[in-house]
Design an enzyme around this catalytic site. Structure first.
Site, PDB file in Angstrom:
ATOM      1  N   LYS A 113       0.895  -1.291  -0.501  1.00 38.80           N
ATOM      2  CA  LYS A 113      -0.060  -0.185  -0.125  1.00 38.80           C
ATOM      3  C   LYS A 113       0.676   1.173   0.531  1.00 38.80           C
ATOM      4  O   LYS A 113       0.381   2.446  -0.161  1.00 38.80           O
ATOM      5  CB  LYS A 113      -0.828  -0.340   0.967  1.00 38.80           C
ATOM      6  CG  LYS A 113      -1.887  -1.003   1.448  1.00 38.80           C
ATOM      7  CD  LYS A 113      -3.375  -0.677   1.465  1.00 38.80           C
ATOM      8  CE  LYS A 113      -4.246  -2.406   1.148  1.00 38.80           C
ATOM      9  NZ  LYS A 113      -5.791  -2.392   1.620  1.00 38.80           N
ATOM     10  N   LYS A 195      -4.368  -9.686  -6.162  1.00 37.52           N
ATOM     11  CA  LYS A 195      -5.718  -9.752  -5.742  1.00 37.52           C
ATOM     12  C   LYS A 195      -7.216  -9.442  -6.069  1.00 37.52           C
ATOM     13  O   LYS A 195      -6.273  -7.287  -6.353  1.00 37.52           O
ATOM     14  CB  LYS A 195      -5.168 -10.273  -4.202  1.00 37.52           C
ATOM     15  CG  LYS A 195      -5.516  -8.270  -3.605  1.00 37.52           C
ATOM     16  CD  LYS A 195      -5.759  -8.602  -1.903  1.00 37.52           C
ATOM     17  CE  LYS A 195      -6.123  -7.441  -1.171  1.00 37.52           C
ATOM     18  NZ  LYS A 195      -6.917  -7.299  -0.305  1.00 37.52           N
ATOM     19  N   LYS A 198     -11.181  -3.610  -3.752  1.00 42.74           N
ATOM     20  CA  LYS A 198     -11.989  -2.727  -3.340  1.00 42.74           C
ATOM     21  C   LYS A 198     -11.146  -1.699  -4.440  1.00 42.74           C
ATOM     22  O   LYS A 198     -11.755  -0.614  -4.923  1.00 42.74           O
ATOM     23  CB  LYS A 198     -12.166  -2.440  -2.271  1.00 42.74           C
ATOM     24  CG  LYS A 198     -13.182  -3.238  -1.274  1.00 42.74           C
ATOM     25  CD  LYS A 198     -13.729  -1.958  -0.309  1.00 42.74           C
ATOM     26  CE  LYS A 198     -13.710  -3.110   0.647  1.00 42.74           C
ATOM     27  NZ  LYS A 198     -12.390  -3.127   1.918  1.00 42.74           N
TER      28      LYS A 198
HETATM   29  N1  AQP Z   1      -9.576 -10.928  -3.087  1.00 42.36           N
HETATM   30  C1  AQP Z   1      -9.187 -11.901  -2.271  1.00 42.36           C
HETATM   31  N2  AQP Z   1      -9.496 -12.767  -2.021  1.00 42.36           N
HETATM   32  C2  AQP Z   1      -9.661 -13.586  -0.671  1.00 42.36           C
HETATM   33  N3  AQP Z   1     -10.460 -12.181   0.058  1.00 42.36           N
HETATM   34  C3  AQP Z   1     -10.003 -11.544   0.031  1.00 42.36           C
HETATM   35  N4  AQP Z   1     -10.437  -9.985   1.394  1.00 42.36           N
HETATM   36  C4  AQP Z   1      -9.743  -8.778   0.480  1.00 42.36           C
HETATM   37  N5  AQP Z   1      -9.732  -9.283  -0.736  1.00 42.36           N
HETATM   38  C5  AQP Z   1      -9.619 -10.527  -1.018  1.00 42.36           C
HETATM   39  C6  AQP Z   1     -10.517 -10.458   1.791  1.00 42.36           C
HETATM   40  O1  AQP Z   1     -11.671  -9.376   3.085  1.00 42.36           O
HETATM   41  C7  AQP Z   1     -11.539  -9.113   3.685  1.00 42.36           C
HETATM   42  C8  AQP Z   1     -12.037  -7.765   4.136  1.00 42.36           C
HETATM   43  O2  AQP Z   1     -10.950  -6.935   3.587  1.00 42.36           O
HETATM   44  P1  AQP Z   1     -11.123  -5.649   4.187  1.00 42.36           P
HETATM   45  O3  AQP Z   1     -12.075  -4.843   3.418  1.00 42.36           O
HETATM   46  O4  AQP Z   1     -10.518  -5.367   5.214  1.00 42.36           O
HETATM   47  O5  AQP Z   1      -8.937  -5.009   2.662  1.00 42.36           O
HETATM   48  P2  AQP Z   1      -8.395  -5.977   2.200  1.00 42.36           P
HETATM   49  O6  AQP Z   1      -7.846  -7.361   2.662  1.00 42.36           O
HETATM   50  O7  AQP Z   1      -7.414  -4.933   2.384  1.00 42.36           O
HETATM   51  O8  AQP Z   1      -9.512  -6.028   1.206  1.00 42.36           O
HETATM   52  P3  AQP Z   1      -9.175  -4.806  -0.384  1.00 42.36           P
HETATM   53  O9  AQP Z   1     -10.326  -5.472  -1.016  1.00 42.36           O
HETATM   54  O10 AQP Z   1      -8.676  -4.973  -1.169  1.00 42.36           O
HETATM   55  O11 AQP Z   1      -9.752  -3.676   0.172  1.00 42.36           O
HETATM   56  P4  AQP Z   1      -8.721  -2.380  -0.043  1.00 42.36           P
HETATM   57  O12 AQP Z   1      -8.541  -2.071  -1.532  1.00 42.36           O
HETATM   58  O13 AQP Z   1      -9.429  -1.100   0.541  1.00 42.36           O
HETATM   59  O14 AQP Z   1      -7.298  -2.273   0.542  1.00 42.36           O
HETATM   60  C9  AQP Z   1     -10.250  -9.788   4.826  1.00 42.36           C
HETATM   61  O15 AQP Z   1     -10.809 -11.383   5.496  1.00 42.36           O
HETATM   62  C10 AQP Z   1      -9.535  -9.694   2.990  1.00 42.36           C
HETATM   63  O16 AQP Z   1      -8.954 -11.272   3.349  1.00 42.36           O
END
Ligand code: AQP
Length: 326
Positions: A113, A195, A198
């Site tokens: 990040k 991965k 969002k």
């Molecule tokens: N691509 C993924 N595959 C499987 N699990 C995923 N998670 C996120 N992306 C994937 C799981 O979703 C939960 C919530 O995630 P989060 O919102 O706390 O943040 P993150 O992991 O950083 O998810 P994003 O979508 O990538 O959000 P942003 O872009 O805002 O940082 C967690 O249990 C995560 O493992």
């Protein structure tokens, strides 16, 4: 009884990766009477990236509605927003004082990040895993269902619990992550080496749970595929493996069965079948989501925060007592 805790950031609409990697497992765990589940909307974590206040407020409600619409029952599980229970921040500070800079510097998510957003490498982003440890440890959590990307953070929570217990005596339960093999890492549709996320630059990376079926279909048809024409996964087929995995988890059919179903057919037919499955899922989800009012979800969050606060206050009082503060 096992205590389960997990959360999602209200940074945007959730996507299929959040559902298949995390929330689908929450629903399964919450259905077992031996589990006592707490699901949090981790809004303080979201602040590590600038959020428009009005959008953030709406996203907090939307994420909580999403939990319900995906099958979490607020009569059985506790649902609240992190900022409603100030003890998360209090415990986060205490844990900051025993977390080492070196171990935080090693966190893959921080490295990723901060590389993506060089102009905003803030202290909150660096300390994010410590606040996450506080979220988990505050509730005597046994199990943390997450996607693969969060494994390292749960490891840190374990290390901090053990370190604190060694310094001050038995205080925290040492948690474990629960990562299902299937769906643990749903990859981006536009780049299967990263991965699904969002905050990806291109919306073609993910299928948002709020995408219309037409938009989702377009994204699937555009999704990167591997060389070759056969619908058969394998080590050299990362894009197809990803699509097969999504299809299998949504439909309940095994990858082998899907390969049989599409034997002799091309990627076009396969993608159309996947888009149909995604459409069924999205329509069902969105109907449930739209039936929940803002007032209704606010009530769920207020009640959930009340329940969470009782546990959190008891824990923070114990921590204060152990470390010698008032
Ligand atoms: N691509 C993924 N595959 C499987 N699990 C995923 N998670 C996120 N992306 C994937 C799981 O979703 C939960 C919530 O995630 P989060 O919102 O706390 O943040 P993150 O992991 O950083 O998810 P994003 O979508 O990538 O959000 P942003 O872009 O805002 O940082 C967690 O249990 C995560 O493992």
């Amino acid at each position: 009884m096992s205590r389960i805790f997990s959360g999602v950031q209200p940074t945007n609409n959730l996507h299929l990766g959040n559902y298949l990697g995390a929330i689908k497992n929450w629903v399964e765990l919450a259905a077992q009477p031996k589990n006592d589940c707490i699901f949090c909307v981790v809004d303080l974590h979201a602040l590590t990236v600038y959020q428009e206040p009005e959008i953030l407020r709406a996203n907090i409600l939307a994420v909580a509605k999403t939990y319900l619409a995906l099958g979490i029952d607020p009569a059985k599980s506790t649902i609240f927003a992190q900022s409603q229970v100030k003890e998360h921040v209090q415990l986060g500070w205490v844990l900051n004082t025993i977390a080492k800079m070196g171990e935080l510097e090693r966190m893959t998510q921080f490295k990723d990040k901060s590389a993506q957003n060089k102009n905003n490498i803030n202290l909150g982003l660096f300390a994010y895993p410590v606040l996450m440890a506080a979220d988990i440890l505050l509730y005597d959590t046994n199990l943390v269902p997450v996607g693969e990307d969060q494994k390292q953070h749960v490891e840190l929570a374990r290390d901090l619990a053990l370190r604190f217990n060694k310094l001050y005596g038995e205080t925290f339960v040492v948690p474990e992550s629960v990562i299902k093999k299937d769906g643990a890492r749903v990859m981006g549709l536009d780049d299967p080496s990263k991965k699904m996320s969002k905050s990806a630059v291109s919306a073609n990376n993910y299928i948002s749970l709020m995408d219309t079926p037409a938009v989702a279909r377009k994204k699937i048809m555009k999704a990167v595929t591997d060389s070759g024409a056969e619908v058969k996964g394998g080590a050299d087929k990362p894009a197809l493996n990803n699509l097969l995995g999504i299809y299998s988890l949504l439909s309940g059919a095994s990858v082998k069965d899907l390969e049989k179903q599409y034997a002799g057919k091309g990627y076009g037919d396969f993608k159309t079948g996947l888009a149909d499955e995604v459409e069924k899922f999205l329509v069902n989800f969105q109907n449930k989501f739209n039936a929940i009012s803002d007032k209704g979800i606010e009530k769920v969050l207020t009640e959930g925060a009340g329940k969470a606060r009782q546990l959190a206050v008891a824990k923070i009082n114990l921590v204060k007592n152990k470390i010698g503060i008032l």
